[in-house]
Design a protein around this motif. Structure first.
Motif, mmCIF file in Angstrom:
data_model
loop_
_atom_site.group_PDB
_atom_site.id
_atom_site.type_symbol
_atom_site.label_atom_id
_atom_site.label_comp_id
_atom_site.label_asym_id
_atom_site.label_seq_id
_atom_site.Cartn_x
_atom_site.Cartn_y
_atom_site.Cartn_z
ATOM 1 N N ASN A 145 -12.172 -7.622 -29.187
ATOM 2 C CA ASN A 145 -11.028 -7.359 -30.055
ATOM 3 C C ASN A 145 -10.900 -5.850 -30.271
ATOM 4 O OD1 ASN A 145 -8.930 -7.588 -31.846
ATOM 5 N ND2 ASN A 145 -10.102 -8.606 -33.446
ATOM 6 N N CYS A 154 -8.537 -2.576 -28.674
ATOM 7 C CA CYS A 154 -7.483 -2.063 -27.801
ATOM 8 C C CYS A 154 -7.998 -0.817 -27.083
ATOM 9 C CB CYS A 154 -6.240 -1.731 -28.611
ATOM 10 S SG CYS A 154 -4.874 -1.126 -27.604
ATOM 11 N N ARG A 164 -8.783 0.406 -31.718
ATOM 12 C CA ARG A 164 -8.542 -0.401 -32.916
ATOM 13 C C ARG A 164 -8.488 -1.881 -32.565
ATOM 14 N NH1 ARG A 164 -3.819 2.116 -36.396
ATOM 15 N NH2 ARG A 164 -4.472 0.350 -37.647
ATOM 16 N N ARG A 165 -8.648 -2.719 -33.578
ATOM 17 C CA ARG A 165 -8.525 -4.167 -33.382
ATOM 18 C C ARG A 165 -7.088 -4.517 -33.032
ATOM 19 N NH1 ARG A 165 -12.614 -7.506 -36.566
ATOM 20 N NH2 ARG A 165 -10.940 -9.019 -36.573
ATOM 21 N N LEU A 166 -6.906 -5.624 -32.301
ATOM 22 C CA LEU A 166 -5.569 -6.049 -31.897
ATOM 23 C C LEU A 166 -4.892 -6.943 -32.931
ATOM 24 C CD1 LEU A 166 -7.207 -5.594 -29.023
ATOM 25 C CD2 LEU A 166 -5.129 -6.579 -28.149
ATOM 26 N N ASP A 167 -5.657 -7.579 -33.822
ATOM 27 C CA ASP A 167 -5.060 -8.516 -34.770
ATOM 28 C C ASP A 167 -4.278 -7.792 -35.855
ATOM 29 O OD1 ASP A 167 -7.629 -7.637 -35.518
ATOM 30 O OD2 ASP A 167 -8.323 -9.600 -36.140
ATOM 31 N N TRP A 168 -3.208 -8.439 -36.329
ATOM 32 C CA TRP A 168 -2.379 -7.859 -37.386
ATOM 33 C C TRP A 168 -2.950 -8.159 -38.761
ATOM 34 C CZ3 TRP A 168 -0.094 -11.389 -40.663
ATOM 35 C CH2 TRP A 168 0.078 -12.691 -40.179
ATOM 36 N N PHE A 204 -3.124 -13.062 -34.389
ATOM 37 C CA PHE A 204 -2.683 -12.282 -33.240
ATOM 38 C C PHE A 204 -1.223 -12.539 -32.912
ATOM 39 C CE2 PHE A 204 -7.218 -12.876 -32.917
ATOM 40 C CZ PHE A 204 -7.657 -11.593 -32.616
ATOM 41 N N CYS A 241 -0.916 -5.824 -29.143
ATOM 42 C CA CYS A 241 -1.685 -5.075 -30.136
ATOM 43 C C CYS A 241 -0.791 -4.766 -31.329
ATOM 44 C CB CYS A 241 -2.220 -3.785 -29.518
ATOM 45 S SG CYS A 241 -3.130 -2.764 -30.700
ATOM 46 N N SER A 286 0.864 -4.373 -24.692
ATOM 47 C CA SER A 286 0.982 -5.782 -24.309
ATOM 48 C C SER A 286 0.016 -6.084 -23.166
ATOM 49 C CB SER A 286 2.410 -6.085 -23.854
ATOM 50 O OG SER A 286 3.318 -5.821 -24.897
ATOM 51 N N CYS A 329 -3.131 -4.357 -19.363
ATOM 52 C CA CYS A 329 -2.052 -3.839 -20.189
ATOM 53 C C CYS A 329 -0.844 -3.601 -19.291
ATOM 54 C CB CYS A 329 -2.462 -2.537 -20.874
ATOM 55 S SG CYS A 329 -1.162 -1.885 -21.956
ATOM 56 N N LEU A 368 -8.336 -5.010 -21.238
ATOM 57 C CA LEU A 368 -9.241 -5.420 -22.300
ATOM 58 C C LEU A 368 -10.569 -5.768 -21.647
ATOM 59 C CD1 LEU A 368 -6.891 -7.828 -24.287
ATOM 60 C CD2 LEU A 368 -7.546 -5.488 -24.924
#
Length: 114
Positions: free
Chosen positions: A49, A51, A56-60, A65, A74, A80, A88, A98
Motif C-alpha cells: 500500500n 504509491c 504515500r498510501r493509496l487508500d483515501w 480504495f 491513488c 492509476s 501505473c 506497485l
C-alpha cells in the motif's frame, strides 16, 4: 489487528468485496507493511500500500480504495494502476509498478506466499 505472517491467513476470500479491495497488515521480509488485497471473482492480487510516486498510501481512508474500470487509483495524486499487474498507466508515476506481494488461496483463506 495483528499482522499476518506466511503461516497465517491474511483474510478470508469473502472478506474482500468482488471488484474491490481491502488493506491488511502483514509481516514481510522488510518488516510490517500495509498490503492492498484486490479481488476480481476468485482471482486475488496484492500490492504494498505504497504509491511509487511519493511513497504515500493509496487508500483515501484506512482500508478504503478508489477502483474504477479495473484501475486502482491513488487518492493522494490520482495515479492509476492496473489491478492485474500494478503498472501505473496514468498520473505522475506512469510506467512504474506497485510492488507485488505473492499470495495463495487455500480453502477460502488468503495467505502470504512463502
Amino acid at each position: 489487528m495483528d499482522a499476518a505472517t506466511p503461516d497465517q491467513a491474511l483474510c478470508r476470500l469473502d472478506d474482500i468485496p468482488d471488484g474491490g479491495a481491502i488493506a491488511v497488515d502483514a509481516v514481510l521480509r522488510d518488516g510490517e507493511e500495509s498490503v492492498i488485497v484486490l479481488r476480481r471473482d476468485d482471482a486475488v492480487r496484492a500490492y504494498l500500500n505504497i504509491c511509487p510516486h511519493a511513497g504515500r498510501r493509496l487508500d483515501w481512508a484506512p482500508g478504503k480504495f478508489l477502483i474504477k474500470d479495473n484501475l486502482l487509483i491513488c487518492a493522494a495524486h490520482g495515479a492509476s494502476f492496473n489491478e492485474s499487474d500494478g503498472l501505473c498507466v496514468g498520473g505522475p508515476c506512469r510506467g512504474e509498478h506497485l510492488r507485488a506481494v505473492p499470495l495463495r488461496v487455500d480453502d477460502g483463506e488468503v495467505y502470504l506466499e512463502g
